[in-house]
Design a protein around this motif. Sequence first.
Motif, PDB file in Angstrom:
ATOM      1  N   ALA A 214      15.334  68.498  61.396  1.00 58.16           N
ATOM      2  CA  ALA A 214      16.631  68.680  60.742  1.00 58.16           C
ATOM      3  C   ALA A 214      17.109  67.327  60.233  1.00 58.16           C
ATOM      4  O   ALA A 214      16.869  66.299  60.867  1.00 58.16           O
ATOM      5  CB  ALA A 214      17.628  69.233  61.749  1.00 58.16           C
ATOM      6  N   GLY A 215      17.760  67.336  59.085  1.00 57.03           N
ATOM      7  CA  GLY A 215      18.320  66.089  58.553  1.00 57.03           C
ATOM      8  C   GLY A 215      17.314  65.230  57.815  1.00 57.03           C
ATOM      9  O   GLY A 215      17.591  64.069  57.523  1.00 57.03           O
ATOM     10  N   SER A 216      16.153  65.790  57.477  1.00 59.48           N
ATOM     11  CA  SER A 216      15.140  65.009  56.746  1.00 59.48           C
ATOM     12  C   SER A 216      15.442  64.987  55.248  1.00 59.48           C
ATOM     13  O   SER A 216      15.895  65.970  54.680  1.00 59.48           O
ATOM     14  CB  SER A 216      13.749  65.628  56.917  1.00 59.48           C
ATOM     15  OG  SER A 216      13.319  65.560  58.248  1.00 59.48           O
ATOM     16  N   ILE A 217      15.132  63.855  54.630  1.00 54.79           N
ATOM     17  CA  ILE A 217      15.061  63.773  53.170  1.00 54.79           C
ATOM     18  C   ILE A 217      13.651  64.238  52.818  1.00 54.79           C
ATOM     19  O   ILE A 217      12.691  63.779  53.432  1.00 54.79           O
ATOM     20  CB  ILE A 217      15.247  62.318  52.700  1.00 54.79           C
ATOM     21  CG1 ILE A 217      16.643  61.805  53.056  1.00 54.79           C
ATOM     22  CG2 ILE A 217      14.965  62.184  51.198  1.00 54.79           C
ATOM     23  CD1 ILE A 217      16.776  60.273  52.929  1.00 54.79           C
ATOM     24  N   VAL A 218      13.517  65.132  51.852  1.00 52.97           N
ATOM     25  CA  VAL A 218      12.177  65.546  51.417  1.00 52.97           C
ATOM     26  C   VAL A 218      12.053  65.371  49.906  1.00 52.97           C
ATOM     27  O   VAL A 218      12.808  65.976  49.141  1.00 52.97           O
ATOM     28  CB  VAL A 218      11.872  67.014  51.797  1.00 52.97           C
ATOM     29  CG1 VAL A 218      10.511  67.438  51.246  1.00 52.97           C
ATOM     30  CG2 VAL A 218      11.902  67.197  53.319  1.00 52.97           C
ATOM     31  N   LEU A 219      11.125  64.514  49.484  1.00 51.89           N
ATOM     32  CA  LEU A 219      10.815  64.366  48.056  1.00 51.89           C
ATOM     33  C   LEU A 219       9.789  65.439  47.703  1.00 51.89           C
ATOM     34  O   LEU A 219       8.770  65.570  48.382  1.00 51.89           O
ATOM     35  CB  LEU A 219      10.226  62.984  47.754  1.00 51.89           C
ATOM     36  CG  LEU A 219      11.141  61.760  47.917  1.00 51.89           C
ATOM     37  CD1 LEU A 219      10.362  60.486  47.552  1.00 51.89           C
ATOM     38  CD2 LEU A 219      12.387  61.877  47.055  1.00 51.89           C
TER      39      LEU A 219
ATOM     40  N   ALA B 159      17.794  76.601  54.160  1.00 52.36           N
ATOM     41  CA  ALA B 159      17.875  75.546  55.191  1.00 52.36           C
ATOM     42  C   ALA B 159      18.348  74.214  54.608  1.00 52.36           C
ATOM     43  O   ALA B 159      18.639  73.276  55.357  1.00 52.36           O
ATOM     44  CB  ALA B 159      16.509  75.362  55.844  1.00 52.36           C
ATOM     45  N   CYS B 160      18.422  74.120  53.275  1.00 49.42           N
ATOM     46  CA  CYS B 160      18.812  72.839  52.657  1.00 49.42           C
ATOM     47  C   CYS B 160      20.325  72.661  52.654  1.00 49.42           C
ATOM     48  O   CYS B 160      21.067  73.600  52.386  1.00 49.42           O
ATOM     49  CB  CYS B 160      18.293  72.766  51.219  1.00 49.42           C
ATOM     50  SG  CYS B 160      16.503  72.604  51.140  1.00 49.42           S
ATOM     51  N   THR B 161      20.763  71.447  52.930  1.00 52.01           N
ATOM     52  CA  THR B 161      22.203  71.147  52.870  1.00 52.01           C
ATOM     53  C   THR B 161      22.524  70.265  51.668  1.00 52.01           C
ATOM     54  O   THR B 161      23.686  70.006  51.388  1.00 52.01           O
ATOM     55  CB  THR B 161      22.672  70.437  54.156  1.00 52.01           C
ATOM     56  OG1 THR B 161      21.840  69.268  54.324  1.00 52.01           O
ATOM     57  CG2 THR B 161      22.526  71.324  55.370  1.00 52.01           C
ATOM     58  N   GLY B 162      21.510  69.793  50.971  1.00 52.80           N
ATOM     59  CA  GLY B 162      21.753  68.965  49.791  1.00 52.80           C
ATOM     60  C   GLY B 162      20.545  68.958  48.885  1.00 52.80           C
ATOM     61  O   GLY B 162      19.411  69.192  49.332  1.00 52.80           O
TER      62      GLY B 162
ATOM     63  N   PRO C 222      23.498  73.013  47.670  1.00 54.86           N
ATOM     64  CA  PRO C 222      22.532  74.048  47.276  1.00 54.86           C
ATOM     65  C   PRO C 222      23.194  75.400  46.990  1.00 54.86           C
ATOM     66  O   PRO C 222      22.669  76.198  46.225  1.00 54.86           O
ATOM     67  CB  PRO C 222      21.601  74.152  48.483  1.00 54.86           C
ATOM     68  CG  PRO C 222      21.747  72.871  49.199  1.00 54.86           C
ATOM     69  CD  PRO C 222      23.145  72.392  48.953  1.00 54.86           C
ATOM     70  N   ARG C 223      24.336  75.641  47.615  1.00 55.99           N
ATOM     71  CA  ARG C 223      24.991  76.942  47.409  1.00 55.99           C
ATOM     72  C   ARG C 223      25.452  77.121  45.964  1.00 55.99           C
ATOM     73  O   ARG C 223      25.756  78.223  45.543  1.00 55.99           O
ATOM     74  CB  ARG C 223      26.199  77.105  48.359  1.00 55.99           C
ATOM     75  CG  ARG C 223      25.902  76.914  49.854  1.00 55.99           C
ATOM     76  CD  ARG C 223      25.049  78.025  50.460  1.00 55.99           C
ATOM     77  NE  ARG C 223      23.626  77.868  50.239  1.00 55.99           N
ATOM     78  CZ  ARG C 223      22.816  77.023  50.890  1.00 55.99           C
ATOM     79  NH1 ARG C 223      23.278  76.250  51.830  1.00 55.99           N
ATOM     80  NH2 ARG C 223      21.539  76.972  50.599  1.00 55.99           N
ATOM     81  N   GLU C 224      25.480  76.036  45.194  1.00 52.73           N
ATOM     82  CA  GLU C 224      25.867  76.138  43.777  1.00 52.73           C
ATOM     83  C   GLU C 224      24.732  76.680  42.914  1.00 52.73           C
ATOM     84  O   GLU C 224      24.928  76.963  41.735  1.00 52.73           O
ATOM     85  CB  GLU C 224      26.240  74.748  43.227  1.00 52.73           C
ATOM     86  CG  GLU C 224      27.469  74.121  43.838  1.00 52.73           C
ATOM     87  CD  GLU C 224      27.602  72.663  43.407  1.00 52.73           C
ATOM     88  OE1 GLU C 224      27.098  72.283  42.331  1.00 52.73           O
ATOM     89  OE2 GLU C 224      28.215  71.900  44.179  1.00 52.73           O
ATOM     90  N   PHE C 225      23.524  76.787  43.465  1.00 54.25           N
ATOM     91  CA  PHE C 225      22.362  77.174  42.663  1.00 54.25           C
ATOM     92  C   PHE C 225      21.611  78.328  43.313  1.00 54.25           C
ATOM     93  O   PHE C 225      21.442  78.351  44.527  1.00 54.25           O
ATOM     94  CB  PHE C 225      21.356  76.008  42.560  1.00 54.25           C
ATOM     95  CG  PHE C 225      21.952  74.729  42.056  1.00 54.25           C
ATOM     96  CD1 PHE C 225      21.951  74.437  40.701  1.00 54.25           C
ATOM     97  CD2 PHE C 225      22.518  73.814  42.936  1.00 54.25           C
ATOM     98  CE1 PHE C 225      22.502  73.251  40.235  1.00 54.25           C
ATOM     99  CE2 PHE C 225      23.072  72.629  42.482  1.00 54.25           C
ATOM    100  CZ  PHE C 225      23.065  72.346  41.123  1.00 54.25           C
TER     101      PHE C 225
ATOM    102  N   ILE D  59      17.734  67.725  51.281  1.00 52.49           N
ATOM    103  CA  ILE D  59      18.075  67.363  52.659  1.00 52.49           C
ATOM    104  C   ILE D  59      17.991  68.648  53.469  1.00 52.49           C
ATOM    105  O   ILE D  59      18.572  69.667  53.071  1.00 52.49           O
ATOM    106  CB  ILE D  59      19.523  66.807  52.771  1.00 52.49           C
ATOM    107  CG1 ILE D  59      19.781  65.699  51.743  1.00 52.49           C
ATOM    108  CG2 ILE D  59      19.803  66.336  54.199  1.00 52.49           C
ATOM    109  CD1 ILE D  59      19.022  64.423  51.959  1.00 52.49           C
ATOM    110  N   THR D  60      17.268  68.594  54.575  1.00 59.84           N
ATOM    111  CA  THR D  60      17.128  69.804  55.393  1.00 59.84           C
ATOM    112  C   THR D  60      18.208  69.823  56.485  1.00 59.84           C
ATOM    113  O   THR D  60      18.480  68.803  57.110  1.00 59.84           O
ATOM    114  CB  THR D  60      15.749  69.852  56.073  1.00 59.84           C
ATOM    115  OG1 THR D  60      15.603  68.675  56.898  1.00 59.84           O
ATOM    116  CG2 THR D  60      14.632  69.871  55.049  1.00 59.84           C
ATOM    117  N   GLY D  61      18.795  70.999  56.683  1.00 56.24           N
ATOM    118  CA  GLY D  61      19.885  71.121  57.657  1.00 56.24           C
ATOM    119  C   GLY D  61      19.430  71.567  59.030  1.00 56.24           C
ATOM    120  O   GLY D  61      20.161  71.449  60.011  1.00 56.24           O
TER     121      GLY D  61
END
Length: 263
Positions: free
Chosen positions: A227-232, A128-131, A173-176, A111-113
């Motif tokens: 912002a807020g996009s799901i990206v596969l 830039a990723c939030t998930g 993402p901050r966990e990795f 997920i892009t922030g």
Amino acid sequence: MTENPLQVAAQILDAALLESREVKRITETQPDLTLVDAYRIQDAGMNLRYARGEKRIGLKMGLTSRAKREQMNLDLPIYGVLTDRMQIRDGETFPLHGSIHPKIEPEIAFITGRELRGKITPDEAWAACTGVCAAMEILDSRYVGFKYFSLPDVVADNCSSFQFVLAAKMRDPREFALADLARLSMEMEVDGKTVQSALSEEISGNPVQSLVQLCELMSERGLAIPAGSIVLAGAATQAVPLAPGMRVELRVEKLGSVRLGVA
Ligand code: OOG
Ligand code: MG
């Protein structure tokens, strides 16, 4: 009056989608179709879907792994669009009717922030990723026999996109560290038996690299990733045909699992 051939192609593919039936490859009637025009057909097709109320919620990269490029006999990464109506919830049942010859494949989603545009580094993309989560994509080409053998054909057909499912549990993402993303084992099971397995590095060397490539491909067309996009990020292995009654589960090390039943 001459009809715009790109619009005609979009309408042919859209009708095939709506009526769940196969059509001939666009390049059979438009042999000189370029990749640039194929993306225009994709845009025109998506406009038909937006006019029916579908909302764009993300993007997908395709052909980002060696396994996929070999399976489809094509050799360049491509992208397509994801809408709200393509999303299935984790654990739900895929109805099967309404599809033509669906296949499922193991993916990782971001997920892009914030908006991403132009040339970016993997570190910038990752920051830039939030998930991040495990995901599966259900492909369903509108072409006869799920065969196209040409990049313009598959791009025009929104890169065979049909549905997708994200793991209910999104990770921070901050966990990795960025490098961790390339070392995750991915195992896709059907009815409890492993049918596909790979390391996440199969996806673009590192799945984050798919996000970088997506940004580049879109900026070549003057576009940005909102912002807020799901990206596969693209499948790590070949896709597996879906059959009635299957229970499919993808387990990704450290990210968790995502499930889908088939009616
Ligand atoms: C094209 C779409 C490829 C992926 O993850 O590589 C794709 C296809 O296989 O028909 O979605
Ligand atoms: Mg895919």
